[in-house]
Structures are given as structure tokens and as C-alpha cells.
Design a protein around this motif. Sequence first.
Motif, short mmCIF file in Angstrom:
data_model
loop_
_atom_site.label_atom_id
_atom_site.label_comp_id
_atom_site.label_asym_id
_atom_site.label_seq_id
_atom_site.Cartn_x
_atom_site.Cartn_y
_atom_site.Cartn_z
N UNK A 1 0.86 -1.20 0.00
CA UNK A 1 0.00 0.00 0.00
C UNK A 1 0.88 1.23 0.00
N UNK A 2 0.54 2.20 0.85
CA UNK A 2 1.22 3.49 0.83
C UNK A 2 2.71 3.40 1.11
N UNK A 3 3.13 2.53 2.06
CA UNK A 3 4.54 2.43 2.40
C UNK A 3 5.37 2.00 1.19
N UNK A 4 4.91 0.98 0.49
CA UNK A 4 5.66 0.42 -0.63
C UNK A 4 5.70 1.38 -1.82
N UNK A 5 4.56 1.97 -2.13
CA UNK A 5 4.52 2.94 -3.22
C UNK A 5 5.34 4.17 -2.84
N UNK A 6 5.28 4.57 -1.56
CA UNK A 6 6.07 5.70 -1.09
C UNK A 6 7.56 5.44 -1.22
N UNK A 7 8.00 4.21 -0.96
CA UNK A 7 9.41 3.85 -1.11
C UNK A 7 9.86 4.08 -2.56
N UNK B 1 0.12 9.20 -4.83
CA UNK B 1 1.47 9.66 -5.15
C UNK B 1 1.57 10.19 -6.58
N UNK B 2 0.71 9.75 -7.48
CA UNK B 2 0.67 10.34 -8.82
C UNK B 2 0.25 11.80 -8.75
N UNK B 3 -0.72 12.09 -7.88
CA UNK B 3 -1.13 13.48 -7.69
C UNK B 3 -0.03 14.31 -7.04
N UNK B 4 0.75 13.69 -6.15
CA UNK B 4 1.89 14.40 -5.56
C UNK B 4 2.89 14.79 -6.65
N UNK B 5 3.14 13.84 -7.58
CA UNK B 5 4.07 14.11 -8.67
C UNK B 5 3.55 15.22 -9.58
N UNK B 6 2.25 15.18 -9.88
CA UNK B 6 1.65 16.22 -10.73
C UNK B 6 1.69 17.59 -10.03
N UNK B 7 1.37 17.61 -8.74
CA UNK B 7 1.38 18.87 -8.00
C UNK B 7 2.78 19.48 -7.98
N UNK B 8 3.79 18.63 -7.85
CA UNK B 8 5.17 19.12 -7.85
C UNK B 8 5.54 19.70 -9.21
N UNK B 9 5.12 19.03 -10.28
CA UNK B 9 5.41 19.52 -11.63
C UNK B 9 4.70 20.84 -11.91
N UNK C 1 4.39 -0.52 -11.38
CA UNK C 1 4.40 -1.30 -10.15
C UNK C 1 2.99 -1.77 -9.80
N UNK C 2 2.00 -0.88 -9.95
CA UNK C 2 0.61 -1.26 -9.67
C UNK C 2 0.18 -2.41 -10.58
N UNK C 3 0.64 -2.37 -11.84
CA UNK C 3 0.29 -3.42 -12.80
C UNK C 3 0.89 -4.75 -12.37
N UNK C 4 2.14 -4.72 -11.89
CA UNK C 4 2.82 -5.95 -11.46
C UNK C 4 2.12 -6.56 -10.25
N UNK C 5 1.56 -5.72 -9.39
CA UNK C 5 0.87 -6.22 -8.19
C UNK C 5 -0.58 -6.58 -8.46
N UNK C 6 -0.99 -6.62 -9.72
CA UNK C 6 -2.33 -7.07 -10.06
C UNK C 6 -3.40 -6.01 -9.97
N UNK C 7 -3.00 -4.72 -9.90
CA UNK C 7 -3.95 -3.60 -9.79
C UNK C 7 -4.92 -3.81 -8.62
N UNK C 8 -4.35 -4.23 -7.49
CA UNK C 8 -5.19 -4.41 -6.31
C UNK C 8 -5.67 -3.06 -5.81
N UNK C 9 -6.77 -3.08 -5.04
CA UNK C 9 -7.40 -1.83 -4.62
C UNK C 9 -6.48 -0.98 -3.75
N UNK C 10 -5.73 -1.62 -2.82
CA UNK C 10 -4.87 -0.85 -1.92
C UNK C 10 -3.74 -0.17 -2.68
N UNK C 11 -3.18 -0.85 -3.68
CA UNK C 11 -2.11 -0.27 -4.47
C UNK C 11 -2.65 0.86 -5.35
#
Length: 692
Positions: A265-271, A321-329, A304-314
Amino acid sequence: MFSWAPFAILRFSLFFIIGILCAIYTDERIAFQWAICFLLFSIVLFLILRLTKPKLLQAYGYALVMLFAFFTGYLCLFFHNVKNEQDHIGHFNERIEAYQLHVSLAPEEKAKSYKIEGEILRIKTQGQWQAASGKVLLYVSHSAASAAIQYGDILLIQGTPQPLSGPANPHEFDYKRFLSFRNIYHQQFVPDGQWMCLGSDPKHLSIFYAQQIRAWAAEQLQRHISGKQQQVIALALVLGLRDGIDNELQEAYAASGAMHVLAVSGLHVGVIFLLLNFVFKRFAFFEKYKWMQASICILALWTFAFVTGLSASVLRAVTMFSLFALAKAMGRGDNIYNTLAAAALILLLIDPYLIMSVGFQLSFLAVLGIVSITRGVYELWLPKYLFIDKVWQISCVAFAAQLSTFALGMLYFHQFPSFFFFSNLFVIPGAFVILLSGLACLLLSPVHELAAIIGGITEVCIWFINQVVFFIEVLPYSKINHIYIDTSQTWLLLLLIAALVTFFYQHNLGWLKLAFSMAIVLSLSVWVHFYQARKNPQLTFYKVNGLMALDWIENGNAYFFKDDVEWYDAERIRFHIRPNRLANSVHSIHTIGHTNLISTDWADVLQVKDKSICLIRQSPHNLAAQVHVDFVVLDKSWKGKLSELNERLSFEKLIISTAINHQRAAKLQQEALDLGIDFYNVHQQGALTIKL
């Protein structure tokens, strides 16, 4: 002085969420037509004021926008509730003979069956097929055919899906309500021979191929990592597959406060997000092209989300985090609260029931705590040495995440890991290494020798983390158990923490006074509950299939009796019995054996205060006079007739326990009705609680 002005999206999202919660907790009591009227009223009045009274708009514009947000959230939930669809299976009065089901999630393997979630396409009633809608949870018996079921398959099922039933025991987990937040209201147990696969038609090819890739990735990790425990941790931490984790390993991670690493979830995607940002900072090229940086980051996260099967938590974490990246840009990365609120708003627009998901709540609260608390705590001490500084940073992140989520942890899991601070010093860096080495192992899998080396490194890291977790578990007081707080107390605790954090930053005594008030109200609430639990002793006959089990609870003690001396199932006790003990502040459990009973050749009698409970094994033929007892419970070995029992015993109530099978219980109920005996059928009516 705190100002709401920079937090427009946050304010809108808060009122949107309040609208969703209002719809959930009031069961959509506000009529659909009235909700539409209020929504249109807010829009029309806003436009009128904007065109004719700009000054009034400044005064009332925010209120109208918040009213719009509230009813948008309310209506969003209304439109997502499948029970409001006219062709939902819950609206059919005729018996469903068969139905076609589209498998909407990958099957989950259980001990004796596969759990399959699916959406109904058509139903057969009175010999005719017709279109219908609704979700059903299937439990299909193990077989070679059921093992091959996958996402997108169309199944033909014989039989009738049954409406889910509520909790049968006091304070038991409400599985029916839990599934209703996923729009599931029916289930069916399907044996072999009552289903067949008609073919495959995946609605979303992206999900279908993602799950195929995850299956391939799982196979590669198992190939290059040896050891059962190491394999299941690698699958859980890298891919989010937790099916193979046994109770012992799961309890160890929970006791050490490291359970969060086992759910991708958030920890792994955050890493991954932090690693990418670290790489980008090392190259000036990326600093000049922020949109390229954001695009690469978002692409990597969704891969990464695709590799994990697009589970709901991921998907939740990747969206955030995609929105964080967009906001930074876009140059708006400073206001992270608006970005976080925007992520929540997007996810809730897609599925408003996510607000009731434990994973959603914990993820957003953890991120909110990390971004709002970590820096303030870190700045209290600035270490001189790099290693100590990194340890301090990890400690601050762990403290912030734990502080923001521990109220929910106590509400849902009734425990608190005492040494989370220590365990996370090893677990968080270890999870970082395991995740990256696991992904590297997948990337290098075509080169078997290199993949085997990386897999060996991953295996050693997992072994080390497991040893740390097991060591912490056996430490004295590694976790505080038997914690009970209700939803209202959880809200009070969250408000208390929020007020203290705000006071920490703003040094405004008003926030400290609010925190103090919340603490007083919370303390009074806990003590009132504790006093009532101790004041009211009770006797509870539980519904536990195949067993007669009862608790006599008094003054924090539970005296437990079961008719089968050899029976002990920790999982069934945890699910059916433990919640009632927690709610009644039980701190000590005593098992009542047969030596504590008054025994005869035909019955065992248990005396509880002024109440006598008679467990009947056979008809009492040898009684010279009628004997009085308060409650009669029939043992599973009893084969007599109630008429004989009624002649020889005088009793207030007959209790038909779950030790007797369903068919026998139904016959006894009918016999009791015919004889005019006051009875209670635990099979049908659930647990019986008697105040003493």
C-alpha cells in the motif's frame, strides 16, 4: 492564526465526505428528490449571487459551495448503491433457480473452498431467463475445475443466492455490514456439480493481464527464494499476496507493530516514489524538465501497480502519489494537504464506499500524520552524525504514522504494539531493501544466475527481519491486548490528537483547552462504560456451530463453559466470543470443567448465582418428584422427547443450542411450540444474553 483560505480542496473534500457518511449512517433517509433539490438550489443561488449580488456572494459563497459538496457526496453514494437499481436481485420476489455470474476479482483460496466475488448478469426464475444485477460472494468447493477459475470467467450457478445475515453473537464483527460497503448483499456455498464455466469475457483487459503478470511474478519469486516463511513474506511485501501467511507469522508481525509491511500500500509505493525523487535530484537534467520527471515517476508507479495485479490498496496509493508528482510539476507541491484531499476526492468519486475501508482510512491518516507531524518532531533534535540522523528520521516517521493511526488500530484490532518504535528501525529499512531487491529479482529473472543472487539477498533480508519480529514478540509486554473503544471514543481520541498537534505548531492555548476538554469527555466515556460493564453481570449462550458454549461474566471475570472438553479453536473464539468479553471489560478467563458441575446419571447442573442451568444428556426416568431448574439445555447426545422432559422437570426456558444440528433443532422447536414450552433457538435467533 490558522486560516482555511489556502485549503479550498481540503474544505470541499471534507464536506463531500460528510455527505457520504450522512448517507451511510442515515441509511439514505433523505429522499433522492429532496437531495437533488438542495443540490440545484445551491447551484442556482450561487449563480444568482454571482451575477447580481457579488458582495453577498463573498459572505455566503463558501456556505453554498460546502452545501453543494455535501449533497454531491450524498448523491454520489446513492448512485453507487446497487440496491437502488430496479433489477437488483434483492427486489425479486420469485425464487432464483439459476444465474450467470461474471467473476470480478481473482479467486481467493481458503481451507476448503475458493472465495469468488462476482457480478450477476442474468437470472432464471419460473423457467425464464432475464437480465438482473447485483454482486454475490461464492464459496466453491475445491476441485481441479474450481482451481482454474480466474478473473473474467462467466459461471453458470444452480441454486439461490442467500441474503447475508448479521452478527449472531454480541459485539461480533458485522460481516454483513462490511460486505455491504462493497455492494455485496448475497452469498452462496456451491458444491461440485452445481456450477460450470461458460467461457471468459474480461470486462477490463488491463486487470486481466495485470493478474496474469502478478501470477508470473509470484512464480519467479518462489523460484529464486527458498524457505516457506521467506517466500510468503516476499510475496506479501512485493506483490501483496498474503494467502500463505500462517497465523503464527501474522501474530508476530502484529505484536511488533510491523503488520503494515505485509500489505502492499502506501509504504511500498512511497518507497518507490522517494527512490525516484532521490535519483532525479542527482541529475540536473531532470530538474529542468519537471514534467518529464513527473511522467517518468507516474509511469513507474503505475507499472508497479500493474505488477501487483492492480489491487485496490495499491491503486489508492498510486493515485495519491501520482497526484503528488503532478502537484510538484505544476509548482503546487507545497500545499500537500490539498493534494492529499484531491487524491481522496478522486477515489471517493469512483467509489464512495471506500470511506468505510480500513485500508483507506489507515493509509490516508498515516500519510496525513507523516506530512504534518514528522518535521516538527524531527526538528526537536538535530543529530550531528549521519547514521544517528537517519535513525532519528526513521523514528520520527514511525512515531508520526503510529500517532495518527493508533486510535483506529485500537478500534479495529483491540491491541497496541508497545515496541513499534524499536521494530520499525529495522522493519522500514528492511522493507525498503526487500521491496527493491524483489523487484530487481523480477527484472533479472531472464538471467537465472543474477536473479538467484538477488533472490538470495532478498531471502537473507527477510530472514533477518523475521528474527527481529520474533524476538520483539517474545519480549514482556510486547503488545497491549484486550483494548476496547467504540466509534464515538475513537472520534474523541482523533480530535484530541489533532488538537494537540495543532497546539504544538501554533502555541495557541485555545487548542490546548480543546484537547483538555476532549480528554475529559473521553475519560468519562471510558469510565462510564467500564462501570456499566462491571455493574451488570450476565450469562451468554453463544452461537458457535457444533458446540454449546456459554460465558458467565462478572466483575471483569469470564467463566467459560463448553460441552466438549477437548474442543479449542482459537480462531472461532477470537471471532465469536472474544468481542463480547472485550466489550464487557473482561481481564481474566476461567474455564469451567465438568468437575465444577453437579452431575447425575442423566444431566449436569451448573449453578450461576441464583440461576441453575441443566445440561440434559438423557431423559430423567428415575425422578420421584418434579425438579425445578431455570434453564434446560439439551446435549448433542440427547435422543428423547420433550414431552417426557416436560413431565419430569419444571423450567423457565428451553435453550436449543448450536451443539444440536439444524435439522434436529428445527424438530425440537416445532415440538416445543406444540407443547407450549417457552424456548430459545440459538440456531435461528443468535446468541442469548441474560442479565443476572
